[in-house]
Write an enzyme that holds these catalytic residues in place. Structure first.
Site, mmCIF file in Angstrom:
data_model
loop_
_atom_site.group_PDB
_atom_site.id
_atom_site.type_symbol
_atom_site.label_atom_id
_atom_site.label_comp_id
_atom_site.label_asym_id
_atom_site.label_seq_id
_atom_site.Cartn_x
_atom_site.Cartn_y
_atom_site.Cartn_z
ATOM 1 N N GLU A 62 42.089 36.742 44.882
ATOM 2 C CA GLU A 62 41.806 38.156 44.613
ATOM 3 C C GLU A 62 41.993 38.966 45.883
ATOM 4 O OE1 GLU A 62 38.523 39.008 42.049
ATOM 5 O OE2 GLU A 62 37.995 40.839 43.116
ATOM 6 N N HIS B 280 40.754 41.283 35.792
ATOM 7 C CA HIS B 280 39.311 41.018 35.724
ATOM 8 C C HIS B 280 38.606 42.304 35.340
ATOM 9 C CE1 HIS B 280 38.750 37.190 38.192
ATOM 10 N NE2 HIS B 280 40.056 37.380 38.186
ATOM 11 N N GLY B 281 37.413 42.170 34.808
ATOM 12 C CA GLY B 281 36.574 43.354 34.595
ATOM 13 C C GLY B 281 37.191 44.362 33.648
ATOM 14 N N GLY B 282 37.734 43.880 32.529
ATOM 15 C CA GLY B 282 38.425 44.793 31.618
ATOM 16 C C GLY B 282 37.630 45.197 30.395
ATOM 17 N N SER B 283 36.364 44.729 30.282
ATOM 18 C CA SER B 283 35.567 45.070 29.094
ATOM 19 C C SER B 283 35.455 46.585 28.963
ATOM 20 C CB SER B 283 34.157 44.472 29.199
ATOM 21 O OG SER B 283 34.235 43.071 29.165
ATOM 22 N N ASN C 43 40.666 38.098 31.945
ATOM 23 C CA ASN C 43 39.355 37.468 31.848
ATOM 24 C C ASN C 43 38.467 38.249 30.896
ATOM 25 O OD1 ASN C 43 40.385 35.887 33.861
ATOM 26 N ND2 ASN C 43 38.735 36.277 35.327
ATOM 27 N N GLU D 78 28.853 40.402 38.096
ATOM 28 C CA GLU D 78 29.199 39.265 37.278
ATOM 29 C C GLU D 78 28.438 38.075 37.808
ATOM 30 O OE1 GLU D 78 33.085 37.434 37.567
ATOM 31 O OE2 GLU D 78 33.176 37.296 35.394
ATOM 32 N N ASP E 47 37.834 33.340 45.428
ATOM 33 C CA ASP E 47 37.638 34.783 45.556
ATOM 34 C C ASP E 47 37.219 35.118 46.981
ATOM 35 O OD1 ASP E 47 36.974 37.411 45.518
ATOM 36 O OD2 ASP E 47 35.554 37.277 43.857
ATOM 37 N N HIS F 288 33.396 44.787 36.557
ATOM 38 C CA HIS F 288 32.746 43.728 35.774
ATOM 39 C C HIS F 288 31.573 44.302 34.981
ATOM 40 C CE1 HIS F 288 34.336 40.495 38.642
ATOM 41 N NE2 HIS F 288 34.896 40.275 37.462
ATOM 42 N N GLY F 289 31.260 43.660 33.874
ATOM 43 C CA GLY F 289 30.179 44.174 33.041
ATOM 44 C C GLY F 289 30.759 45.215 32.104
ATOM 45 N N ASP G 223 36.356 30.027 37.481
ATOM 46 C CA ASP G 223 36.322 31.462 37.776
ATOM 47 C C ASP G 223 35.804 31.683 39.209
ATOM 48 O OD1 ASP G 223 36.618 34.130 37.159
ATOM 49 O OD2 ASP G 223 34.957 34.241 35.740
ATOM 50 N N HIS G 224 35.634 32.945 39.572
ATOM 51 C CA HIS G 224 35.201 33.359 40.925
ATOM 52 C C HIS G 224 34.469 32.286 41.727
ATOM 53 C CE1 HIS G 224 35.931 37.712 40.554
ATOM 54 N NE2 HIS G 224 35.743 37.477 39.270
ATOM 55 N N ASP H 133 34.565 38.010 29.387
ATOM 56 C CA ASP H 133 33.267 37.355 29.393
ATOM 57 C C ASP H 133 32.245 38.211 28.649
ATOM 58 O OD1 ASP H 133 31.136 35.712 29.922
ATOM 59 O OD2 ASP H 133 31.031 36.144 32.054
HETATM 60 ZN ZN LIG Z 1 36.219 38.482 37.631
#
Ligand SMILES: [Zn+2]
Length: 341
Positions: A161, A249-252, A271, A169, A131, A212-213, A95-96, A273
């Site tokens: 990216e 990325h960052g889809g939560s 992604n 993150e 990244d 992210h988060g 990852d990153h 996490d």
């Molecule tokens: Zn990411």
């Protein structure tokens, strides 16, 4: 199945874009979390991607050692060994990795793959992310082109990216002024530079308001139509062959409709996490609250060995993460799509 080799991984990516689904790409930091992802993918009959961040790799090497490369190799070797027992394909990814960590993380891992290939062994990882989103785009792409040439020689896929994913993150916080939306002009430049490396494969993490988060529903203002605009621009300029393979990325906490629209516009890897971290901890917390006087020696009692044996709650966490992986496969339309027969 064995870890997907380059041909199998490329086929996975092609099938996903054609079929408008995406692979869950799950961050793992331990044997337990790696096993959980394999179990969840197998139960979903979905192929997928297991990935390791710089912080996750350092953690995996042990808190007294904190060696990113050693930890990443250790997790990858574990996955290579156990993946054969599961009836799906997985790819291994890092990852990153910002520009200032390439020398400490990605490049030693590429060297490790080069050594293995020279000895007739399979690649260690299938792909790595660089990244460079904190750099001006031209510098980001200068580094990416050099990497991509080396990756092509080694059957590795590169993820880059353009634009910055907001939030935090792995302790890295994006600045408030960061560019949260990739523009079609940026992606044209990505295609112009990277497609010149003929025969190489790359994935593009374009940003469309991702963070992210985790945030409460409604707080993430995604604009998946940005992805469509970027695809239309690149196809109009360079032809259908230049259509991107995109990473989310960052889809939560994203709305399912936004996720599906992103899949329709060429997202093949998402992604995940934060949601897995919560699934893991939720199961552990449940165990601790329910068997408080078993996990602790309260009032001179002796507790319950069955309750404080870490396997008792780690196996619950493994099952909970596997369940969350199945949910992710379902949301990404990946259930039942494995190439393994
Ligand atoms: Zn990411």
């Amino acid at each position: 199945m064995p870890v997907a080799d380059h041909a199998a991984y490329c086929e996975m990516l092609d099938r996903a874009r054609r079929g408008r689904f995406a692979y869950p790409a799950i961050n793992v930091t331990s044997l337990t979390t790696a096993n959980a992802v394999l179990r969840g993918l197998a139960e979903a009959r979905s192929d997928g991607i297991i990935q390791v961040s710089t912080g996750g790799a350092a953690f995996a090497s042990g808190s007294a050692v904190k060696d990113l490369v050693l930890g990443a190799i250790s997790i990858a070797e574990h996955v290579h060994r156990v993946a054969e027992r599961y009836p799906v394909y997985v790819a291994l990814h890092t990852d990153h990795c910002p520009a200032d960590k390439l020398e400490k993380f990605v490049l030693p891992l590429v060297e490790e793959t080069e050594r293995r290939r020279a000895a007739g062994r399979p690649n260690l990882f299938s792909s790595h992310m660089f990244d460079g989103s904190a750099l001006p785009l031209s510098e980001n792409l200068d580094v990416a082109v050099k990497l991509l040439e080396r990756f092509r020689r080694n059957d590795l896929v590169l993820e880059i990216e353009a634009g910055v994913v907001g939030g935090e993150e792995d302790g890295v916080r994006a600045s408030a002024a960061a560019k949260l939306y990739t523009t079609p002009e940026d992606t044209l430049e990505v295609a112009r530079r990277l497609n010149a490396v003929e025969g190489a494969r790359y994935l593009l993490a374009a940003t469309f308001g991702n963070v992210h988060g985790v945030y409460k529903p409604g707080h993430v203002k995604l604009q998946p139509s940005i992805l469509r605009d970027c695809q239309e621009a690149v196809v109009a300029t360079f032809g259908e062959a230049a259509r991107f393979y995109l990473v989310f990325h960052g889809g939560s906490g994203s709305d399912l409709r936004d996720i599906h629209e992103a899949l329709d516009h060429g997202v093949v890897k998402m992604n995940i996490d934060t949601d897995m971290q919560y699934a893991f901890t939720r199961a552990v917390a449940d165990h601790f609250f329910r068997s408080y006087d078993g996990v602790l020696k309260v009032d001179g009692e002796v507790g319950d060995k069955k309750a404080y044996d870490p396997r008792s709650y780690l196996s619950r966490a493994e099952a909970a993460v596997a369940e969350r992986v199945k949910q992710a496969a379902e949301e990404l339309r990946a259930t039942g799509t494995t190439m393994a027969r």
